[in-house]
Design an enzyme around this catalytic site. Structure first.
Site, PDB file in Angstrom:
ATOM      1  N   TYR A  54      -6.545   5.949   5.287  1.00  0.00           N
ATOM      2  CA  TYR A  54      -6.630   5.086   4.114  1.00  0.00           C
ATOM      3  C   TYR A  54      -5.813   3.795   4.323  1.00  0.00           C
ATOM      4  O   TYR A  54      -6.306   2.686   4.115  1.00  0.00           O
ATOM      5  CB  TYR A  54      -6.121   5.831   2.859  1.00  0.00           C
ATOM      6  CG  TYR A  54      -5.874   4.860   1.754  1.00  0.00           C
ATOM      7  CD1 TYR A  54      -6.932   4.370   1.003  1.00  0.00           C
ATOM      8  CD2 TYR A  54      -4.595   4.346   1.505  1.00  0.00           C
ATOM      9  CE1 TYR A  54      -6.731   3.406   0.039  1.00  0.00           C
ATOM     10  CE2 TYR A  54      -4.382   3.392   0.546  1.00  0.00           C
ATOM     11  CZ  TYR A  54      -5.459   2.930  -0.193  1.00  0.00           C
ATOM     12  OH  TYR A  54      -5.253   1.963  -1.131  1.00  0.00           O
ATOM     13  N   GLU A  70       0.819  -1.209   0.000  1.00  0.00           N
ATOM     14  CA  GLU A  70       0.000   0.000   0.000  1.00  0.00           C
ATOM     15  C   GLU A  70       0.856   1.262   0.000  1.00  0.00           C
ATOM     16  O   GLU A  70       0.554   2.224  -0.698  1.00  0.00           O
ATOM     17  CB  GLU A  70      -0.944   0.019   1.217  1.00  0.00           C
ATOM     18  CG  GLU A  70      -2.125  -0.901   1.069  1.00  0.00           C
ATOM     19  CD  GLU A  70      -2.951  -0.587  -0.181  1.00  0.00           C
ATOM     20  OE1 GLU A  70      -3.097   0.590  -0.530  1.00  0.00           O
ATOM     21  OE2 GLU A  70      -3.420  -1.548  -0.812  1.00  0.00           O
ATOM     22  N   ASP A 106      -9.325   6.354  -1.145  1.00  0.00           N
ATOM     23  CA  ASP A 106      -8.165   6.977  -1.794  1.00  0.00           C
ATOM     24  C   ASP A 106      -8.636   7.735  -3.032  1.00  0.00           C
ATOM     25  O   ASP A 106      -9.840   7.914  -3.246  1.00  0.00           O
ATOM     26  CB  ASP A 106      -7.118   5.910  -2.150  1.00  0.00           C
ATOM     27  CG  ASP A 106      -7.612   4.993  -3.263  1.00  0.00           C
ATOM     28  OD1 ASP A 106      -8.838   4.982  -3.522  1.00  0.00           O
ATOM     29  OD2 ASP A 106      -6.776   4.306  -3.879  1.00  0.00           O
TER      30      ASP A 106
END
Ligand code: SF4
Length: 346
Positions: free
Chosen positions: A116, A33, A134
């Protein structure tokens, strides 16, 4: 139409098969991520595989030196994220006995982990019902529901999180979040949404309409400032010289050639005295090659860089910021993308 249902059905046939989706390891998901926040999947894949090979778990990242982590990160930009990851890995070791936390609030409390990232880790690793909001989610939801609220205000962010919570399939949060990411990355693209191929077109408020590209709305204009850097690749035989950038400015922790920042373009330096600040560390300094001009654009800054080759004698002052490096070992140091572009062009 049921937004989540259509989305997940599409994803189950069309989702991208990515290495970090084969795992429920929160550490691996976290690494992927953070890397994907910097770059697109195609470029990010090589970084992810390399990073996981060198730092396969929290313990290996926590015990690595900052220089080594930055070197692995070289070229991705936003180096504070790499530093934060190392710091967060140390927090996992110190606060959670080396075991990645399982509660959202604990994950969110780690250095550099925002809403997020915490939602992505908790939904993908533990199937907890948190929407990962996002850029893809902002784009998709703002177009589908035609939301006029700008996304760059705290009110806008709250509204989109609320909307995501309402529409997400809470029984399948991992699938929902992955589906939003994939449709945003492959179909509902920023400048060219492919509405023809979109499974949500029937219910989409802006499906097939040219103004879809104007969504999501933004309130503030991003202003960029211009900065003028002049670098000297100083050589003395087989040696050259680097400085590790420190402080709050860009590229903290990365290495670079001796550099002077000017208030205006080098061509406006009529007194030709720009080299002066370097003379306390180098004597007989003189240019032997260049200039090589490079422009490098960051989120809020345009860097106008001029590189020269130079010769000079290093004075080895006790408190000098420079270190002496064998030219053929330059590759061992983590440098900015700008420095890298110059080195590769040589
Ligand atoms: S129909 Fe077009 S604008 Fe609407 S979600 Fe799909 S790609 Fe985006």
């Amino acid at each position: 139409m049921d937004f989540s249902h259509e989305l997940i059905s599409w994803y189950q046939w069309n989702g991208r098969d990515l290495p970090w989706r084969q795992t429920r390891d929160p550490y691996a998901i976290w690494v992927s991520e953070i890397i994907l926040q910097q770059t697109r999947v195609v470029q990010g894949m090589a970084y992810y595989l390399r990073f996981m090979e060198r730092f396969p778990d929290v313990a290996s990242l926590a015990s690595a030196s900052e220089d080594e982590v930055l070197k692995m990160w070289q070229g991705l930009g936003y180096y504070s994220r790499a530093r934060n990851m190392r710091e967060a890995a140390r927090q996992v070791v110190e606060r959670f006995g080396g075991v990645f936390p399982k509660e959202y609030e604990e994950v969110r409390s780690l250095k550099g982990v925002g809403d997020y990232t915490a939602a992505a880790i908790c939904s993908f690793a533990y199937d907890l019902p948190y929407p990962a909001v996002d850029g893809n989610a902002y784009r998709l939801l703002s177009r589908f529901f035609r939301v006029e609220e700008p996304i760059d205000t705290s009110q806008g962010k709250r509204l989109f999180t609320q909307l995501s919570l309402e529409v997400m399939d809470k029984g399948r949060p991992a699938l929902y979040n992955q589906a939003v990411m994939d449709i945003g990355a492959t179909i509902c693209l920023p400048a060219s949404p492919n509405c023809e191929a979109c499974p949500l077109r029937k219910g989409c408020a802006l499906g097939g309409m040219p103004e879809a590209v104007e969504y999501p709305k933004k309130g503030k204009k991003i202003t960029s400032r211009d900065r003028y850097f002049v670098y000297l690749a100083v050589e003395d035989g087989t040696k050259t010289y680097l400085r590790r950038r420190e402080g709050k400015d860009i590229w903290n922790g990365l290495y670079e050639y001796p550099m002077v920042e000017l208030p205006a373009p080098l061509s406006e330096n009529v007194d030709n005295d720009w080299m002066k600040p370097l003379e306390q560390d180098f004597s007989d300094l003189h240019v032997i090659g260049g200039p090589v001009m490079k422009k490098h654009v960051l989120t809020h800054q345009n860097i106008h860089a001029t590189f020269f080759h130079a010769e000079g004698r290093f004075l080895r002052r006790k408190d000098s910021a420079y270190i002496e490096v064998e030219k053929n070992r330059l590759g061992e140091y983590a440098v900015s993308r700008l420095m890298e572009k110059f080195l590769l062009s040589e």
